[in-house]
Design a protein around this motif. Structure first.
Motif, PDB file in Angstrom:
ATOM      1  N   ALA A  16      -6.739  -2.140   3.614  1.00  0.00           N
ATOM      2  CA  ALA A  16      -5.823  -1.606   4.786  1.00  0.00           C
ATOM      3  C   ALA A  16      -6.604  -0.526   5.497  1.00  0.00           C
ATOM      4  O   ALA A  16      -6.254  -0.172   6.654  1.00  0.00           O
ATOM      5  CB  ALA A  16      -4.596  -1.034   4.144  1.00  0.00           C
ATOM      6  N   LEU A  17      -7.444   0.060   4.821  1.00  0.00           N
ATOM      7  CA  LEU A  17      -8.213   1.246   5.231  1.00  0.00           C
ATOM      8  C   LEU A  17      -9.532   0.875   5.741  1.00  0.00           C
ATOM      9  O   LEU A  17     -10.378   1.671   6.238  1.00  0.00           O
ATOM     10  CB  LEU A  17      -8.361   2.220   4.281  1.00  0.00           C
ATOM     11  CG  LEU A  17      -7.247   3.475   4.245  1.00  0.00           C
ATOM     12  CD1 LEU A  17      -7.247   4.326   5.359  1.00  0.00           C
ATOM     13  CD2 LEU A  17      -5.704   2.933   3.985  1.00  0.00           C
ATOM     14  N   ASP A  55      -2.335  -3.761   9.217  1.00  0.00           N
ATOM     15  CA  ASP A  55      -3.818  -3.261   8.845  1.00  0.00           C
ATOM     16  C   ASP A  55      -4.478  -4.567   7.993  1.00  0.00           C
ATOM     17  O   ASP A  55      -5.812  -4.675   8.148  1.00  0.00           O
ATOM     18  CB  ASP A  55      -3.622  -2.107   7.904  1.00  0.00           C
ATOM     19  CG  ASP A  55      -2.928  -0.959   8.531  1.00  0.00           C
ATOM     20  OD1 ASP A  55      -3.531  -0.383   9.652  1.00  0.00           O
ATOM     21  OD2 ASP A  55      -2.070  -0.330   7.945  1.00  0.00           O
ATOM     22  N   LEU A  66      10.112  -2.891  -3.914  1.00  0.00           N
ATOM     23  CA  LEU A  66       9.036  -2.300  -3.611  1.00  0.00           C
ATOM     24  C   LEU A  66       7.944  -3.017  -2.869  1.00  0.00           C
ATOM     25  O   LEU A  66       6.966  -2.467  -2.156  1.00  0.00           O
ATOM     26  CB  LEU A  66       8.351  -1.938  -4.895  1.00  0.00           C
ATOM     27  CG  LEU A  66       9.180  -1.041  -6.050  1.00  0.00           C
ATOM     28  CD1 LEU A  66       8.565  -0.735  -7.365  1.00  0.00           C
ATOM     29  CD2 LEU A  66       9.568   0.292  -5.179  1.00  0.00           C
ATOM     30  N   THR A  67       7.596  -4.334  -3.016  1.00  0.00           N
ATOM     31  CA  THR A  67       6.552  -4.982  -2.212  1.00  0.00           C
ATOM     32  C   THR A  67       7.244  -5.424  -0.785  1.00  0.00           C
ATOM     33  O   THR A  67       6.249  -5.184   0.203  1.00  0.00           O
ATOM     34  CB  THR A  67       6.395  -6.491  -2.725  1.00  0.00           C
ATOM     35  OG1 THR A  67       7.546  -7.222  -2.599  1.00  0.00           O
ATOM     36  CG2 THR A  67       5.984  -6.298  -4.117  1.00  0.00           C
ATOM     37  N   ARG A 106       8.654  -2.671   1.025  1.00  0.00           N
ATOM     38  CA  ARG A 106       8.386  -1.328   1.362  1.00  0.00           C
ATOM     39  C   ARG A 106       6.705  -1.303   1.738  1.00  0.00           C
ATOM     40  O   ARG A 106       6.313  -0.821   2.773  1.00  0.00           O
ATOM     41  CB  ARG A 106       9.103  -0.180   0.722  1.00  0.00           C
ATOM     42  CG  ARG A 106       8.606   1.161   1.003  1.00  0.00           C
ATOM     43  CD  ARG A 106       8.702   2.349  -0.184  1.00  0.00           C
ATOM     44  NE  ARG A 106      10.058   2.294  -0.769  1.00  0.00           N
ATOM     45  CZ  ARG A 106      10.668   3.193  -0.789  1.00  0.00           C
ATOM     46  NH1 ARG A 106      10.210   4.486  -0.177  1.00  0.00           N
ATOM     47  NH2 ARG A 106      11.897   3.299  -1.309  1.00  0.00           N
ATOM     48  N   TYR A 107       6.013  -1.647   0.546  1.00  0.00           N
ATOM     49  CA  TYR A 107       4.498  -1.661   0.733  1.00  0.00           C
ATOM     50  C   TYR A 107       3.821  -2.557   1.703  1.00  0.00           C
ATOM     51  O   TYR A 107       3.168  -1.730   2.650  1.00  0.00           O
ATOM     52  CB  TYR A 107       3.988  -1.900  -0.536  1.00  0.00           C
ATOM     53  CG  TYR A 107       2.592  -1.475  -0.748  1.00  0.00           C
ATOM     54  CD1 TYR A 107       1.804  -0.588  -0.359  1.00  0.00           C
ATOM     55  CD2 TYR A 107       1.899  -2.888  -0.896  1.00  0.00           C
ATOM     56  CE1 TYR A 107       0.390  -0.671  -0.384  1.00  0.00           C
ATOM     57  CE2 TYR A 107       0.488  -2.729  -0.801  1.00  0.00           C
ATOM     58  CZ  TYR A 107      -0.297  -1.645  -0.843  1.00  0.00           C
ATOM     59  OH  TYR A 107      -1.478  -1.758  -0.863  1.00  0.00           O
ATOM     60  N   TYR A 108       4.324  -3.605   1.866  1.00  0.00           N
ATOM     61  CA  TYR A 108       3.629  -4.333   2.778  1.00  0.00           C
ATOM     62  C   TYR A 108       4.308  -4.154   4.168  1.00  0.00           C
ATOM     63  O   TYR A 108       3.463  -4.544   5.208  1.00  0.00           O
ATOM     64  CB  TYR A 108       3.928  -6.068   2.334  1.00  0.00           C
ATOM     65  CG  TYR A 108       3.056  -6.362   1.295  1.00  0.00           C
ATOM     66  CD1 TYR A 108       1.511  -6.575   1.538  1.00  0.00           C
ATOM     67  CD2 TYR A 108       3.353  -6.624   0.152  1.00  0.00           C
ATOM     68  CE1 TYR A 108       0.781  -6.774   0.364  1.00  0.00           C
ATOM     69  CE2 TYR A 108       2.804  -6.876  -1.024  1.00  0.00           C
ATOM     70  CZ  TYR A 108       1.358  -6.994  -1.011  1.00  0.00           C
ATOM     71  OH  TYR A 108       0.623  -7.533  -1.899  1.00  0.00           O
ATOM     72  N   LEU A 164       4.308  -1.113   5.371  1.00  0.00           N
ATOM     73  CA  LEU A 164       3.393  -0.352   5.658  1.00  0.00           C
ATOM     74  C   LEU A 164       2.080  -0.980   6.251  1.00  0.00           C
ATOM     75  O   LEU A 164       1.403  -0.469   7.115  1.00  0.00           O
ATOM     76  CB  LEU A 164       3.294   0.729   4.520  1.00  0.00           C
ATOM     77  CG  LEU A 164       2.037   1.930   4.797  1.00  0.00           C
ATOM     78  CD1 LEU A 164       2.569   2.937   5.670  1.00  0.00           C
ATOM     79  CD2 LEU A 164       1.724   2.566   3.429  1.00  0.00           C
ATOM     80  N   ILE A 165       1.580  -1.815   5.391  1.00  0.00           N
ATOM     81  CA  ILE A 165       0.103  -2.260   5.920  1.00  0.00           C
ATOM     82  C   ILE A 165       0.129  -3.650   6.463  1.00  0.00           C
ATOM     83  O   ILE A 165      -1.188  -3.998   6.761  1.00  0.00           O
ATOM     84  CB  ILE A 165      -0.625  -2.214   4.330  1.00  0.00           C
ATOM     85  CG1 ILE A 165      -0.113  -3.566   3.572  1.00  0.00           C
ATOM     86  CG2 ILE A 165      -0.663  -1.155   3.688  1.00  0.00           C
ATOM     87  CD1 ILE A 165      -1.106  -3.969   2.520  1.00  0.00           C
ATOM     88  N   ALA A 202      -4.825  -1.876  -0.739  1.00  0.00           N
ATOM     89  CA  ALA A 202      -4.971  -0.530  -0.402  1.00  0.00           C
ATOM     90  C   ALA A 202      -6.175  -0.115   0.339  1.00  0.00           C
ATOM     91  O   ALA A 202      -6.418   0.383   1.519  1.00  0.00           O
ATOM     92  CB  ALA A 202      -4.503   0.421  -1.410  1.00  0.00           C
ATOM     93  N   ILE A 203      -7.163  -0.608  -0.212  1.00  0.00           N
ATOM     94  CA  ILE A 203      -8.509  -0.276   0.174  1.00  0.00           C
ATOM     95  C   ILE A 203      -8.774  -1.107   1.548  1.00  0.00           C
ATOM     96  O   ILE A 203      -9.063  -0.713   2.663  1.00  0.00           O
ATOM     97  CB  ILE A 203      -9.671  -0.802  -0.650  1.00  0.00           C
ATOM     98  CG1 ILE A 203      -9.480  -0.037  -1.941  1.00  0.00           C
ATOM     99  CG2 ILE A 203     -10.937  -0.670  -0.032  1.00  0.00           C
ATOM    100  CD1 ILE A 203     -10.487  -0.162  -2.878  1.00  0.00           C
ATOM    101  N   ILE A 260      -3.157  -4.540  -6.192  1.00  0.00           N
ATOM    102  CA  ILE A 260      -2.498  -3.513  -5.399  1.00  0.00           C
ATOM    103  C   ILE A 260      -3.847  -2.808  -4.625  1.00  0.00           C
ATOM    104  O   ILE A 260      -3.742  -2.176  -3.502  1.00  0.00           O
ATOM    105  CB  ILE A 260      -1.769  -2.677  -6.077  1.00  0.00           C
ATOM    106  CG1 ILE A 260      -0.533  -3.279  -6.636  1.00  0.00           C
ATOM    107  CG2 ILE A 260      -1.148  -1.427  -5.233  1.00  0.00           C
ATOM    108  CD1 ILE A 260       0.573  -2.707  -7.066  1.00  0.00           C
ATOM    109  N   ALA A 261      -4.669  -2.387  -5.585  1.00  0.00           N
ATOM    110  CA  ALA A 261      -5.781  -1.341  -4.884  1.00  0.00           C
ATOM    111  C   ALA A 261      -6.738  -2.362  -4.189  1.00  0.00           C
ATOM    112  O   ALA A 261      -7.006  -1.634  -2.904  1.00  0.00           O
ATOM    113  CB  ALA A 261      -6.534  -0.987  -6.275  1.00  0.00           C
TER     114      ALA A 261
END
Lengths: 343, 343
Positions: free
Chosen positions: A103-104, A133, A122-123, A125-127, A129-130, A100-101, A96-97
């Protein structure tokens, strides 16, 4: 290409025991390095690779802490900090981390993220988002089809190292099951299919986690009989020997598993797979050629009776073509080139 | 200054019930906005603030998923993506993913990360990795002293909104305990101290998690007597009324808690605190002036007998000076200016 491969931190690469993702990453790092790419593998200490190795953690964490987010973040921050802007592409399997990094990073360098897990609320929703990216890669068409709401850079099947799987055309009279002790994997169905097919069953099982142990003891163990031999924590050589001698693998999968490496392992040994048509099983098994896709015990028993029609050579060829380390390395090589080109 | 305050995603800001970090973030966002800064608060939907509000999650997650790393990452990625390079400073309270992303921002914008939790083996290792990439803030000197191996941008004590705490100089004849049902908080010691001091005890407890319930039922409940009144899930007004009327707070803390907001709440009401000298208690309580720092039941009982020597006005003044929202906002304002200057 200058490539960073970020493994998860939980096991050394390649793993000595459990660790499917780590096995794939090991083959990928070696395979890309062998083809002349400048590959750095970020993996915990004790890893062996033909790429350059950087180990943020000197040792893998205590197995009791598998998945702990502090280790996840430590490994990811340290890897990305070392990577900086000095790579053509980052290939992140880390968790996950890391995603997240990634994606930025704003594409500098571009980050390719392989989806090793199943889709959950949950995955999704999260993916969702990114997904613009990072470049998401599915490990099967089935996994991709299960969530059409995110963008994918492509599908690259997992691969295995064929030399590690002895091909054998002559089979002994038994079936094989390999899997965790979990209803998702259908171990009780495998036992029933073998009994009704009148064949012994070799079960290679993982049952060290609390739920797995409880499920085994309470649900599976009462169904065992003299014709079932149970193996736990066996060596790769023992597993490959069983796989190559078995008449067929029974893979009565009960959930949409995104891949299923053991099906490729069986076919590599020339052993057809009788599977339920869920998840990636429909892509791995060519129905009627390298095994059968059937639902329900009756139809699975019928399929076992027909596996003699499947050619061991065709099984091996299917893996060579689609699920070998070479095919996987080629798949990622093309995908990386496309991602770098587009930049 | 253009400031991004990133709250954790688990509760709306300010929280209606539990949520110490969210309470601090609410005061900080409001306080900084009131002083004319351009503040954006990243907090879950339903939050109320005088800053601009951006809510990556339309609703806080189901409380059963508190701490889930997928939500943690969703909130952090979405917040940092919106922030971009367009702020003077980011103040991150959000959790692991937020600090991991923050550590890779390379100072553009600079990221201030407040340490809200205790030091553990895992947090020592993790913050030891990122302490030069983010500006770490301790919430007490005790917390800073507990880990001298990382760099700190400073110490800023948590603060409370004094208007919410009625000052009362005349006290009733009872003691008060506020805390989770956990041996770390010493509830059994509080009961024993009150019994031996010959005073009734009002216990405001949180005991909704499985361990808390078990500890309460098995260890604490058998010690209760007619002189102990137990309160659960009471309103702020009820709590403030109890705090202001109590002769003293008994805070027999048994671990190095990094802060301990209830001590500030008690003193704000003019109520002295009899605490064990662990963690930040030694900073919050001025020994002999706003309460006593004592170890062991005997000495705590003696201290309760002496609380009449502590002036309620001195208690209130201590909070105004050191643990008020104003003091906290000033502390962060100075720290942000220093961080931006240094850039």
């Amino acid at each position: 290409m200058k490539i960073a491969e970020i493994a998860p931190p939980w096991f050394a690469v390649p793993p000595t025991g459990y660790g499917g993702i780590e096995l794939v990453v090991a083959l990928l790092a070696d395979g890309l390095a062998d083809r002349g790419h400048d590959v750095t593998l970020f993996a915990s200490g004790g890893s062996q690779t033909r790429a350059k190795l950087v180990s943020p953690l000197l040792d893998p964490p205590d197995p009791a802490l598998l998945g702990n987010p502090w280790f996840d973040a430590y490994h990811a921050v340290s890897s990305y900090r070392t990577i900086g802007h000095d790579f053509d592409v980052v290939h992140d399997h880390s968790g996950i981390a890391g995603s997240a990094i990634g994606a930025l990073q704003r594409g500098n360098p571009p980050v390719v993220h392989t989806l090793h897990g199943p889709w959950t609320e949950l995955t999704r929703r999260y993916y969702g988002l990114i997904h613009d990216d990072v470049h998401l890669v599915a490990i099967s068409e089935a996994q991709r089809a299960d969530n059409p709401d995110v963008n994918y850079a492509g599908v690259v099947h997992n691969g295995i190292h064929l030399d590690d799987y002895p091909f054998r055309a002559e089979k002994d009279d038994f079936l094989i099951y390999i899997g965790r002790a979990n209803p998702d994997k259908g171990p009780t169905i495998a036992i029933e299919v073998a009994r009704r097919a009148g064949l012994p069953l070799a079960m290679v099982v993982k049952k060290n986690e609390p739920f797995e142990r409880a499920y085994w003891d309470e649900i599976v163990a009462p169904l065992l009989n003299d014709e079932v031999e149970v193996y736990e924590a066996i060596s790769h050589e023992q597993k490959a020997d069983l796989l190559s001698r078995a008449r067929a693998m029974v893979f009565p999968i009960q959930w949409p598993e995104p891949f299923g490496l053991v099906m490729a392992e069986a076919m590599a040994c020339g052993t057809p797979v009788v599977a339920c048509p869920a998840g990636a099983a429909v892509e791995l098994v060519e129905n009627g050629v390298t095994g059968y896709l059937r639902d329900g015990v009756d139809d699975l028993v019928d399929a076992v009776a027909s596996v003699g029609n499947c050619s061991p050579a065709a099984c091996r060829e299917r893996v060579e073509e689609h699920f070998s380390a070479e095919a996987m390395v080629t798949g990622y090589e093309r995908l990386f080139a496309k991602v770098i080109d587009r930049r």
